[in-house]
Design a protein around this motif. Sequence first.
Motif, PDB file in Angstrom:
ATOM      1  N   GLU A   1      19.211  -4.023 -11.187  1.00 39.33           N
ATOM      2  CA  GLU A   1      18.649  -4.584  -9.719  1.00 39.33           C
ATOM      3  C   GLU A   1      17.438  -3.970  -9.560  1.00 39.33           C
ATOM      4  N   HIS A   2      17.629  -2.597  -9.957  1.00 38.73           N
ATOM      5  CA  HIS A   2      15.992  -1.609  -9.578  1.00 38.73           C
ATOM      6  C   HIS A   2      15.185  -2.355 -10.167  1.00 38.73           C
ATOM      7  N   ASN A   3      14.982  -2.602 -11.743  1.00 31.13           N
ATOM      8  CA  ASN A   3      13.803  -2.959 -12.557  1.00 31.13           C
ATOM      9  C   ASN A   3      13.072  -3.945 -11.746  1.00 31.13           C
ATOM     10  N   LYS A   4      14.182  -5.064 -11.154  1.00 29.53           N
ATOM     11  CA  LYS A   4      13.234  -6.813 -10.932  1.00 29.53           C
ATOM     12  C   LYS A   4      12.846  -5.972  -9.771  1.00 29.53           C
ATOM     13  N   PHE A   5      13.164  -5.231  -8.754  1.00 28.00           N
ATOM     14  CA  PHE A   5      12.380  -5.296  -7.987  1.00 28.00           C
ATOM     15  C   PHE A   5      10.977  -4.449  -8.053  1.00 28.00           C
ATOM     16  N   TYR A   6      11.449  -2.827  -8.665  1.00 26.69           N
ATOM     17  CA  TYR A   6      10.338  -2.528  -9.529  1.00 26.69           C
ATOM     18  C   TYR A   6       8.596  -3.185  -9.156  1.00 26.69           C
ATOM     19  N   HIS A   7       9.133  -4.696 -10.382  1.00 27.50           N
ATOM     20  CA  HIS A   7       8.696  -5.021 -11.044  1.00 27.50           C
ATOM     21  C   HIS A   7       7.664  -6.369  -9.777  1.00 27.50           C
ATOM     22  N   GLU A   8       7.840  -6.186  -8.850  1.00 28.97           N
ATOM     23  CA  GLU A   8       7.882  -7.087  -7.142  1.00 28.97           C
ATOM     24  C   GLU A   8       7.113  -6.255  -6.448  1.00 28.97           C
ATOM     25  N   VAL A   9       7.103  -4.709  -6.936  1.00 33.63           N
ATOM     26  CA  VAL A   9       6.812  -3.965  -5.481  1.00 33.63           C
ATOM     27  C   VAL A   9       5.362  -3.961  -6.686  1.00 33.63           C
ATOM     28  N   GLU A  10       5.125  -3.763  -7.955  1.00 32.69           N
ATOM     29  CA  GLU A  10       4.436  -3.816  -8.541  1.00 32.69           C
ATOM     30  C   GLU A  10       3.219  -5.286  -8.246  1.00 32.69           C
ATOM     31  N   GLN A  11       3.746  -6.226  -8.364  1.00 35.02           N
ATOM     32  CA  GLN A  11       3.443  -7.004  -7.727  1.00 35.02           C
ATOM     33  C   GLN A  11       2.351  -7.258  -6.376  1.00 35.02           C
ATOM     34  N   ALA A  12       3.603  -6.832  -5.697  1.00 37.04           N
ATOM     35  CA  ALA A  12       3.217  -6.853  -4.383  1.00 37.04           C
ATOM     36  C   ALA A  12       1.806  -5.561  -3.707  1.00 37.04           C
ATOM     37  N   TYR A  13       1.875  -4.443  -4.966  1.00 36.13           N
ATOM     38  CA  TYR A  13       1.143  -3.565  -4.910  1.00 36.13           C
ATOM     39  C   TYR A  13      -0.510  -4.437  -5.036  1.00 36.13           C
TER      40      TYR A  13
ATOM     41  N   ASN B   1      -1.716  -3.329   8.820  1.00 34.32           N
ATOM     42  CA  ASN B   1      -0.706  -4.603   9.034  1.00 34.32           C
ATOM     43  C   ASN B   1      -0.773  -5.199   7.425  1.00 34.32           C
ATOM     44  N   VAL B   2      -2.121  -4.778   6.317  1.00 33.85           N
ATOM     45  CA  VAL B   2      -2.412  -4.987   4.785  1.00 33.85           C
ATOM     46  C   VAL B   2      -0.967  -4.788   4.317  1.00 33.85           C
ATOM     47  N   VAL B   3      -0.432  -3.350   4.037  1.00 32.92           N
ATOM     48  CA  VAL B   3       0.570  -2.875   3.252  1.00 32.92           C
ATOM     49  C   VAL B   3       2.050  -3.298   4.049  1.00 32.92           C
ATOM     50  N   ARG B   4       2.403  -3.439   5.293  1.00 28.62           N
ATOM     51  CA  ARG B   4       3.450  -3.909   6.110  1.00 28.62           C
ATOM     52  C   ARG B   4       3.499  -5.514   5.795  1.00 28.62           C
ATOM     53  N   GLU B   5       2.470  -6.613   6.298  1.00 26.26           N
ATOM     54  CA  GLU B   5       3.404  -7.797   5.538  1.00 26.26           C
ATOM     55  C   GLU B   5       3.550  -8.110   3.829  1.00 26.26           C
ATOM     56  N   GLU B   6       3.098  -7.048   3.414  1.00 29.06           N
ATOM     57  CA  GLU B   6       3.093  -7.604   2.019  1.00 29.06           C
ATOM     58  C   GLU B   6       4.532  -6.893   1.304  1.00 29.06           C
ATOM     59  N   LEU B   7       5.209  -5.977   2.131  1.00 33.15           N
ATOM     60  CA  LEU B   7       6.268  -5.098   2.088  1.00 33.15           C
ATOM     61  C   LEU B   7       7.242  -6.001   2.933  1.00 33.15           C
ATOM     62  N   ASN B   8       6.799  -6.859   3.586  1.00 35.46           N
ATOM     63  CA  ASN B   8       7.787  -7.364   4.378  1.00 35.46           C
ATOM     64  C   ASN B   8       8.382  -8.790   3.986  1.00 35.46           C
ATOM     65  N   ALA B   9       7.178  -9.447   2.937  1.00 38.09           N
ATOM     66  CA  ALA B   9       7.154 -10.441   2.665  1.00 38.09           C
ATOM     67  C   ALA B   9       8.280 -10.702   0.867  1.00 38.09           C
TER      68      ALA B   9
END
Length: 408
Positions: free
Chosen positions: A170-182, A55-63
């Motif tokens: 576009e990929h690099n922008k999302f990659y950075h968002e994942v870093e922050q989410a992790y 649920n923690v992971v799900r909430e951050e990825l959905n965000a």
Amino acid sequence: MKLSKSFTKTFKEVSKDETALNAQLLIKAGYINKEMAGVYDFLPLGVRVLENIKNVVREELNAIGCEEMQLTALQNPESWEKTGRWNSEKMDIWFKTELSAGGLLGLAPTHEEPLTNLMTRYISSYKDLPAYIYQFQTKFRNELRAKSGILRTREFLMKDLYSFSLNEEEHNKFYHEVEQAYARIYDRLGLGDCTYECFASGGAFSKYSHEYQTITPVGEDTVYHNKDYSVVLNEEVFNDEVLADLGVTREEMEPTRAAEVGNIFTLRYKFSEPMGLEYNDDKGDKQTVFMGSYGIGISRVMGVIVEKYADEKGIVWPENIAPYKYYVIGIGEKGEKEAEKLYEKLGADNCILDDRDARPGQKFADAELMGIPYRVVISDKTLENEGAEITTRATGDVKNVSLSDIIE
């Protein structure tokens, strides 16, 4: 959860061949059962912990705009043959099974091929991108040597996320968002103070990939870090070229043990090209989809949390990961009646009521072994002040609180 109505049990001993602390404690406390080497059942308490982590992971990825789906564990060889990874010489961790009607199927060790193949039916235009798809899926890997309890197993629960982008920018922008989410995910899981983004080999895809390594003596990896952990390297890329690239010297880097709890990769066109995953751009020209993948080992994270927080009495769960918040014990006839009332008011999903015919000392020990954040004891003595004694598992602090305040 009433313990008298549950098959949950605690154990004083485990098999001598179970050497990992995380597995020893989880078996003793009734969270998991060892089916065979590298294969564990997750019992009711264990499932609740896994769901809390998910649920923690799900909430951050959905965000950050990701969508959840569920792919199959059984795998058709056709998509894997397109990338050459059905060949067991190239990918030696396959579990394969023969159909009674003839032919082989695989049990998925990962899902790049089947998801990329699926997306060929849903991506045809630049308007269909980007797409960010993830799942929580049981993976199967024929590890030569399963070890470290639930940190390295042949069957495990993983969150795998895949990104499909128009281009590298576009990929690099999302990659950075994942870093922050992790970073947010590991903070919420109680691992933020000892988990670091670590440079690792990018293989044929990119210069680097990134791993998320939790510093722990039981880790299987060796990582090198500078004094403030602002630069962390996997041993596989610890060389002069990489050190110079990152602006650090060999002398300022120290080795330590760590357990990998996540990773993120730039895949580029490794899977989209052989699968023919293309889109028409705004000019009508064909372009190949740019991909990335991002994993977190859910069951492995559970084991790492146990290793980090355990003490001599047992497991110590962070409050948001624990299967229940309260462990309620009634002592004496009046105490048992009031404990039952408190249990009903707090809700069965919020607490364990230890209503077994057992000595108070055994109940106290089991509450500590299970790692439930707050032990609530109601007895004739505490009822003199219309209250209960609450012990915080993580600190051992004890305080007397009125029953009305507990419910509030």
